[in-house]
Design a protein around this motif. Structure first.
Motif, PDB file in Angstrom:
ATOM      1  N   ILE A 239       9.980  17.077   3.925  1.00 40.95           N
ATOM      2  CA  ILE A 239      10.868  18.933   3.468  1.00 40.95           C
ATOM      3  C   ILE A 239       9.804  18.484   1.479  1.00 40.95           C
ATOM      4  O   ILE A 239      10.862  17.508  -0.012  1.00 40.95           O
ATOM      5  N   PRO A 240       9.068  18.431   1.534  1.00 34.01           N
ATOM      6  CA  PRO A 240       7.988  18.701   0.105  1.00 34.01           C
ATOM      7  C   PRO A 240       8.361  19.617  -1.171  1.00 34.01           C
ATOM      8  O   PRO A 240       8.217  19.465  -2.626  1.00 34.01           O
ATOM      9  N   ASP A 241       9.360  21.007  -0.154  1.00 35.76           N
ATOM     10  CA  ASP A 241       9.458  22.032  -1.017  1.00 35.76           C
ATOM     11  C   ASP A 241      10.225  21.342  -2.255  1.00 35.76           C
ATOM     12  O   ASP A 241      10.743  21.478  -2.285  1.00 35.76           O
ATOM     13  N   GLY A 242       9.543  22.152  -3.057  1.00 32.64           N
ATOM     14  CA  GLY A 242      10.377  22.199  -5.358  1.00 32.64           C
ATOM     15  C   GLY A 242      10.313  20.617  -5.342  1.00 32.64           C
ATOM     16  O   GLY A 242      10.763  20.554  -7.031  1.00 32.64           O
ATOM     17  N   TYR A 243       8.650  20.326  -5.145  1.00 33.51           N
ATOM     18  CA  TYR A 243       8.706  18.659  -5.345  1.00 33.51           C
ATOM     19  C   TYR A 243       7.485  18.113  -5.396  1.00 33.51           C
ATOM     20  O   TYR A 243       6.595  18.725  -4.600  1.00 33.51           O
ATOM     21  N   LYS A 244       7.141  17.801  -6.487  1.00 35.07           N
ATOM     22  CA  LYS A 244       5.485  16.582  -6.769  1.00 35.07           C
ATOM     23  C   LYS A 244       6.078  15.096  -6.568  1.00 35.07           C
ATOM     24  O   LYS A 244       5.987  14.679  -6.554  1.00 35.07           O
ATOM     25  N   ALA A 245       4.454  14.816  -6.105  1.00 33.11           N
ATOM     26  CA  ALA A 245       4.812  13.194  -6.560  1.00 33.11           C
ATOM     27  C   ALA A 245       3.110  12.607  -7.374  1.00 33.11           C
ATOM     28  O   ALA A 245       1.966  13.554  -6.862  1.00 33.11           O
TER      29      ALA A 245
ATOM     30  N   ASN B 122       1.322  -1.439   0.249  1.00 37.20           N
ATOM     31  CA  ASN B 122       0.252  -0.003  -0.467  1.00 37.20           C
ATOM     32  C   ASN B 122       0.730   1.237   0.367  1.00 37.20           C
ATOM     33  O   ASN B 122       0.820   2.493  -0.755  1.00 37.20           O
ATOM     34  N   ASN B 123       1.488   0.687   0.733  1.00 36.33           N
ATOM     35  CA  ASN B 123       2.651   2.351   1.120  1.00 36.33           C
ATOM     36  C   ASN B 123       3.747   2.948   0.288  1.00 36.33           C
ATOM     37  O   ASN B 123       4.437   1.040   0.098  1.00 36.33           O
ATOM     38  N   MET B 124       3.747   3.096  -0.144  1.00 43.57           N
ATOM     39  CA  MET B 124       5.107   3.967  -1.232  1.00 43.57           C
ATOM     40  C   MET B 124       5.821   4.941   0.020  1.00 43.57           C
ATOM     41  O   MET B 124       5.549   5.779  -0.078  1.00 43.57           O
ATOM     42  N   TYR B 125       7.376   5.607  -0.876  1.00 42.90           N
ATOM     43  CA  TYR B 125       8.079   6.590  -0.232  1.00 42.90           C
ATOM     44  C   TYR B 125       9.239   7.088  -0.862  1.00 42.90           C
ATOM     45  O   TYR B 125       9.533   6.265  -1.699  1.00 42.90           O
ATOM     46  N   TRP B 126       9.003   8.137  -0.856  1.00 47.88           N
ATOM     47  CA  TRP B 126      10.706   8.678  -2.036  1.00 47.88           C
ATOM     48  C   TRP B 126      11.191   9.834  -0.195  1.00 47.88           C
ATOM     49  O   TRP B 126      10.966  10.942   0.096  1.00 47.88           O
TER      50      TRP B 126
ATOM     51  N   SER C  45      -3.550   8.802  -4.018  1.00 50.26           N
ATOM     52  CA  SER C  45      -3.102   9.335  -3.026  1.00 50.26           C
ATOM     53  C   SER C  45      -1.738   9.739  -2.830  1.00 50.26           C
ATOM     54  O   SER C  45      -0.885   9.557  -3.852  1.00 50.26           O
ATOM     55  N   THR C  46      -0.836  11.333  -2.837  1.00 47.81           N
ATOM     56  CA  THR C  46       0.026  11.686  -2.530  1.00 47.81           C
ATOM     57  C   THR C  46       0.316  12.634  -1.141  1.00 47.81           C
ATOM     58  O   THR C  46      -0.328  13.067  -0.538  1.00 47.81           O
ATOM     59  N   GLU C  47       0.848  12.627   0.467  1.00 45.60           N
ATOM     60  CA  GLU C  47       0.619  13.322   1.097  1.00 45.60           C
ATOM     61  C   GLU C  47       2.293  13.634   1.484  1.00 45.60           C
ATOM     62  O   GLU C  47       3.417  12.544   0.629  1.00 45.60           O
TER      63      GLU C  47
ATOM     64  N   ASP D 191      21.425  12.596   1.522  1.00 42.84           N
ATOM     65  CA  ASP D 191      22.509  13.889   1.497  1.00 42.84           C
ATOM     66  C   ASP D 191      23.082  13.464   2.909  1.00 42.84           C
ATOM     67  O   ASP D 191      23.082  13.242   3.651  1.00 42.84           O
ATOM     68  N   THR D 192      24.644  13.925   3.232  1.00 41.49           N
ATOM     69  CA  THR D 192      25.728  13.443   3.995  1.00 41.49           C
ATOM     70  C   THR D 192      25.522  14.706   4.620  1.00 41.49           C
ATOM     71  O   THR D 192      24.642  16.131   4.795  1.00 41.49           O
ATOM     72  N   GLY D 193      24.973  13.947   5.806  1.00 45.02           N
ATOM     73  CA  GLY D 193      24.830  14.457   7.225  1.00 45.02           C
ATOM     74  C   GLY D 193      23.261  14.766   7.408  1.00 45.02           C
ATOM     75  O   GLY D 193      23.340  15.616   8.635  1.00 45.02           O
ATOM     76  N   HIS D 194      22.592  14.363   6.553  1.00 45.72           N
ATOM     77  CA  HIS D 194      21.207  14.674   7.370  1.00 45.72           C
ATOM     78  C   HIS D 194      20.536  13.033   7.406  1.00 45.72           C
ATOM     79  O   HIS D 194      19.496  12.633   6.679  1.00 45.72           O
ATOM     80  N   GLY D 195      21.427  12.391   6.562  1.00 50.02           N
ATOM     81  CA  GLY D 195      20.622  10.619   6.287  1.00 50.02           C
ATOM     82  C   GLY D 195      19.490  10.671   5.173  1.00 50.02           C
ATOM     83  O   GLY D 195      19.607  11.531   4.178  1.00 50.02           O
ATOM     84  N   LEU D 196      18.357   9.630   5.504  1.00 49.93           N
ATOM     85  CA  LEU D 196      17.254   9.830   4.583  1.00 49.93           C
ATOM     86  C   LEU D 196      16.471  10.886   5.082  1.00 49.93           C
ATOM     87  O   LEU D 196      16.058  10.687   6.547  1.00 49.93           O
ATOM     88  N   ARG D 197      15.403  11.863   4.041  1.00 50.67           N
ATOM     89  CA  ARG D 197      14.543  12.366   5.032  1.00 50.67           C
ATOM     90  C   ARG D 197      13.251  12.258   3.499  1.00 50.67           C
ATOM     91  O   ARG D 197      13.728  12.936   2.677  1.00 50.67           O
ATOM     92  N   LEU D 198      11.942  12.376   4.129  1.00 50.15           N
ATOM     93  CA  LEU D 198      11.497  12.221   3.458  1.00 50.15           C
ATOM     94  C   LEU D 198      10.600  13.284   3.136  1.00 50.15           C
ATOM     95  O   LEU D 198      10.367  14.239   3.379  1.00 50.15           O
ATOM     96  N   ILE D 199      10.921  12.960   1.169  1.00 46.77           N
ATOM     97  CA  ILE D 199      10.235  14.085   0.933  1.00 46.77           C
ATOM     98  C   ILE D 199       8.144  14.248   0.287  1.00 46.77           C
ATOM     99  O   ILE D 199       7.600  14.728   0.895  1.00 46.77           O
ATOM    100  N   HIS D 200       7.599  12.622  -0.089  1.00 46.67           N
ATOM    101  CA  HIS D 200       6.432  12.904  -0.191  1.00 46.67           C
ATOM    102  C   HIS D 200       6.278  11.324  -0.207  1.00 46.67           C
ATOM    103  O   HIS D 200       7.495   9.845   0.292  1.00 46.67           O
ATOM    104  N   TYR D 201       5.446  10.578   0.354  1.00 43.96           N
ATOM    105  CA  TYR D 201       4.595   9.567   0.713  1.00 43.96           C
ATOM    106  C   TYR D 201       2.912   9.337  -0.322  1.00 43.96           C
ATOM    107  O   TYR D 201       2.422  10.229   0.225  1.00 43.96           O
ATOM    108  N   SER D 202       2.989   7.902  -0.029  1.00 40.20           N
ATOM    109  CA  SER D 202       1.636   7.523  -0.251  1.00 40.20           C
ATOM    110  C   SER D 202       0.706   6.705   0.057  1.00 40.20           C
ATOM    111  O   SER D 202       2.315   5.547   0.571  1.00 40.20           O
ATOM    112  N   TYR D 203      -0.157   6.740   0.476  1.00 38.98           N
ATOM    113  CA  TYR D 203      -0.952   5.233   0.903  1.00 38.98           C
ATOM    114  C   TYR D 203      -1.345   4.449   0.012  1.00 38.98           C
ATOM    115  O   TYR D 203      -2.029   3.246   0.561  1.00 38.98           O
ATOM    116  N   GLY D 204      -1.415   4.350  -1.217  1.00 36.06           N
ATOM    117  CA  GLY D 204      -2.235   3.972  -2.193  1.00 36.06           C
ATOM    118  C   GLY D 204      -2.804   4.831  -3.281  1.00 36.06           C
ATOM    119  O   GLY D 204      -2.223   5.776  -3.500  1.00 36.06           O
ATOM    120  N   ALA D 205      -3.180   4.252  -4.576  1.00 38.09           N
ATOM    121  CA  ALA D 205      -3.007   4.709  -5.832  1.00 38.09           C
ATOM    122  C   ALA D 205      -3.799   6.074  -5.551  1.00 38.09           C
ATOM    123  O   ALA D 205      -5.015   5.725  -4.617  1.00 38.09           O
TER     124      ALA D 205
END
Lengths: 113, 113
Positions: free
Chosen positions: A60-66, A30-34, A54-56, A38-52
């Motif tokens: 750090i979503p600014d500048g990105y769409k999903a 169900n769930n998908m993630y982007w 949907s996007t949430e 980056d060095t020093g920041h690890g993994l940062r969540l941009i957008h995610y979705s819990y099904g066809a």
């Protein structure tokens, strides 16, 4: 075996150009993630979705769409790419019902020049 | 909001020595906790996961982790490090039944001969 496939694996884009990163999963999750890494920041969540359909917004979503047109596919779109978006991007999928771990693709290295 | 702190950006261990990588989490309630490993130019792979129950969990390749609610910690351990353990290790937290998986900034493990 759980499979998440990202394309392209490497991308060089021009500042101001449009970039689309694609992700396909064959896990029927169900769930998908982007994330971006980056060095020093690890993994940062941009957008995610819990099904066809949907996007949430993540952290750090600014500048990105999903876009999640189907259960299998989840795209990340940079309408106007900037050098600050140079990074490694990871897609992942997970099963919400089972609350199990997420499965990652191998990443896309994006360079914006 | 949930968060994960990995206080050590880099750890160096001699081959054959024991290892502990630290992880502190912040979450109201009982979280689901994970350790992932990232080898060079690869996506993240699951090492082990904690669901409410036995506080010590076993993972792949001799890794284990111990959950402590009182200390809000989920430290990763290995009795004898091998050169192939050279990688970046990420701790992650997810709320039960939730969508969002939050990662720490990662700890780079270097193995010296």
């Amino acid at each position: 075996e759980a499979a998440v496939t990202q394309s392209p694996r490497n991308k060089v884009a021009v500042t101001g150009g449009k970039v689309t990163l694609s992700c396909n999963q064959t896990n029927n999750h169900n769930n998908m993630y982007w994330y971006r890494q980056d060095t020093g920041h690890g993994l940062r969540l941009i957008h995610y979705s819990y099904g066809a359909g949907s996007t949430e917004k993540g952290d750090i979503p600014d500048g990105y769409k999903a876009s999640r047109p189907s259960q299998e596919n989840f795209s990340l779109i940079l309408e106007l790419a900037t050098p600050s978006q140079t990074s490694v991007y990871f897609c992942a999928s997970g099963d919400r019902q089972l609350n199990t771990e997420v499965f990652f693709g191998k990443g896309t290295r994006l360079t914006v020049v | 909001a949930q968060s994960v702190t990995q206080p050590d950006a880099r750890v160096t261990v001699s081959e054959g020595a024991s290892l502990q990588l630290r992880c502190k989490y912040s979450y109201f309630g009982t979280p689901y906790l994970f350790w992932y490993v990232q080898y060079p130019r690869q996506g993240l792979q699951l090492l082990l996961k904690y669901y409410p129950g036995d506080p010590v969990v076993q993972g792949v390749n001799g890794f284990e982790a111990e959950f402590s609610k009182s200390n809000s910690s989920f430290h990763l351990r290995k009795a004898s490090v091998h050169w192939s353990d050279w990688a970046v290790y990420f701790c992650a937290v997810s709320p039960a039944g939730g969508y969002k998986v939050v990662f720490g900034s990662g700890t780079r493990l270097l193995v010296s001969p």
